[in-house]
Write a protein that holds these residues in place. Sequence first.
Motif, PDB file in Angstrom:
ATOM      1  N   ARG A 144     -28.623  24.454 -24.985  1.00  0.00           N
ATOM      2  CA  ARG A 144     -28.245  24.523 -25.765  1.00  0.00           C
ATOM      3  C   ARG A 144     -27.479  22.439 -25.512  1.00  0.00           C
ATOM      4  NH1 ARG A 144     -28.652  25.700 -31.271  1.00  0.00           N
ATOM      5  NH2 ARG A 144     -28.995  27.888 -30.175  1.00  0.00           N
ATOM      6  N   GLU A 145     -27.980  21.625 -26.220  1.00  0.00           N
ATOM      7  CA  GLU A 145     -26.882  21.049 -25.562  1.00  0.00           C
ATOM      8  C   GLU A 145     -25.801  20.214 -25.799  1.00  0.00           C
ATOM      9  OE1 GLU A 145     -29.719  17.302 -25.867  1.00  0.00           O
ATOM     10  OE2 GLU A 145     -30.751  17.978 -24.513  1.00  0.00           O
ATOM     11  N   GLN A 146     -24.804  19.599 -25.370  1.00  0.00           N
ATOM     12  CA  GLN A 146     -23.575  19.937 -25.979  1.00  0.00           C
ATOM     13  C   GLN A 146     -23.063  19.058 -26.093  1.00  0.00           C
ATOM     14  OE1 GLN A 146     -20.939  22.853 -24.285  1.00  0.00           O
ATOM     15  NE2 GLN A 146     -21.347  24.090 -26.165  1.00  0.00           N
ATOM     16  N   LEU A 147     -22.862  18.103 -27.426  1.00  0.00           N
ATOM     17  CA  LEU A 147     -22.078  16.731 -27.111  1.00  0.00           C
ATOM     18  C   LEU A 147     -20.801  16.205 -26.653  1.00  0.00           C
ATOM     19  CD1 LEU A 147     -22.091  16.004 -31.090  1.00  0.00           C
ATOM     20  CD2 LEU A 147     -23.431  14.823 -29.555  1.00  0.00           C
ATOM     21  N   ALA A 177     -25.961  28.889 -18.864  1.00  0.00           N
ATOM     22  CA  ALA A 177     -24.734  28.293 -19.506  1.00  0.00           C
ATOM     23  C   ALA A 177     -23.045  28.460 -18.614  1.00  0.00           C
ATOM     24  CB  ALA A 177     -24.558  28.058 -20.731  1.00  0.00           C
ATOM     25  N   ARG A 220     -24.705  29.292 -26.721  1.00  0.00           N
ATOM     26  CA  ARG A 220     -25.370  27.937 -25.901  1.00  0.00           C
ATOM     27  C   ARG A 220     -26.691  28.242 -25.103  1.00  0.00           C
ATOM     28  NH1 ARG A 220     -21.426  26.979 -22.708  1.00  0.00           N
ATOM     29  NH2 ARG A 220     -22.639  25.061 -21.982  1.00  0.00           N
ATOM     30  N   SER A 267     -33.576  28.416 -22.729  1.00  0.00           N
ATOM     31  CA  SER A 267     -33.650  27.074 -22.635  1.00  0.00           C
ATOM     32  C   SER A 267     -31.518  26.593 -22.932  1.00  0.00           C
ATOM     33  CB  SER A 267     -34.061  25.747 -23.458  1.00  0.00           C
ATOM     34  OG  SER A 267     -33.565  26.253 -24.993  1.00  0.00           O
TER      35      SER A 267
END
Length: 397
Positions: free
Chosen positions: A182-185, A22, A29, A180
């Motif tokens: 983490r997806e963030q908006l 990240a 994250r 992995s």
Amino acid sequence: MDRCVVLVDAGYLLGASASLLAGEPSRSRVMVDHTALIASLRERAEEETGLPLLRIYWFDAAPERRPLPEHRRLRVLPRVTVRLGALTRAEGRWVQKGVDAAMHAELSELARNRACADVVLVTGDGDLLPGMMSAKEHGVAVHLWALQAADGDFNQSEDLVGEADERRVLDRDWITRSVSLREQLPPFPSSGPPPEIAKILAAPPASPRPAAAETPAPPAEPEPSAPHKVVPTPKDLAGRAQAHVQPAPQPVAPAAANGPVLRWSSDRGYVDRPAEQPCAADSLPTLAQLTTAEQRWADREEDITAIGGDPHEVGQVFARRWTERLGDKERLTVIWSDYPRIPHKVDGELLRYAARFGLLAHKDDQIDEHDRYAIRAGFWKELAARVPGGEQIVVDD
């Protein structure tokens, strides 16, 4: 003995993984599959040392040394021992205390007792140098593992690197098997000002107005003297007659006449329920009232050894115990008339049970809103599978 031991500094392992994936060392994250991570560590350690694994020690920190859900998931895995230091707030950031000392003590004790032949250290802190030197003096081979650094340079103490018997680097491919991003908006696009405002902002500044010639102000006329104001004395005020005006009677609202109205929020909208009408499910006993001393001991054993602490899982476990000990499941059918409201006493007991698993936010010791939703969703999902009439209930996970 011909066995190997792995000592993991979780702050280093997960922080370095976040930096690599990240670009910043924030553990929030990344998402971690702890089961897969432990399996990868064990496989790699046994392959490189050629020895069977004795144990993996996971060193981390938590507020007041109370295990968080991830620690509960880890410590129920085979051959895994969790050691916790304190996580404290200092100068606006979280600081872990006691983790290095715990790793040093464990490393020295393992070497002194000849509990293993090889030790794998996953850390970068130079404070472990004395412990590493002590272990080598007791005949233990020390393997130092590093994580691939985001900038391609060392992310370990050079003293540790120089003292280690063997050093390996865990690369990105190895890390991404269990960690992995983490997806963030995406940030909300900023819309410009309305056209009429933009037109005003784009207009050129107005030219300064020429200063007018100053004219002397006319002399101020003397103000007429105000008439003498008579201030009434307390005797005058007491003698005045006071008008007695009776307010018109106001009609009493039906809700006020019947008592306060409680409003419950749910996916079905707002549900008004007068306070004087108790819910039928409120008469159901709590889990504590249904649990014997032997069952309470067995519950604690199950909580420690088998329950990972996931909010949804916690709600399901509580509901399973409650329905099994109530016995008569037909008695529980009254609960569907109040769905999604959980009886007040049972709901409080459910949240207190969830607090045992570290499901508390750091602020004001309150359970996070998302976790509360997941806990109650797990409760209803388990009831829907066990109580007659629940097949009509759709519970979101």
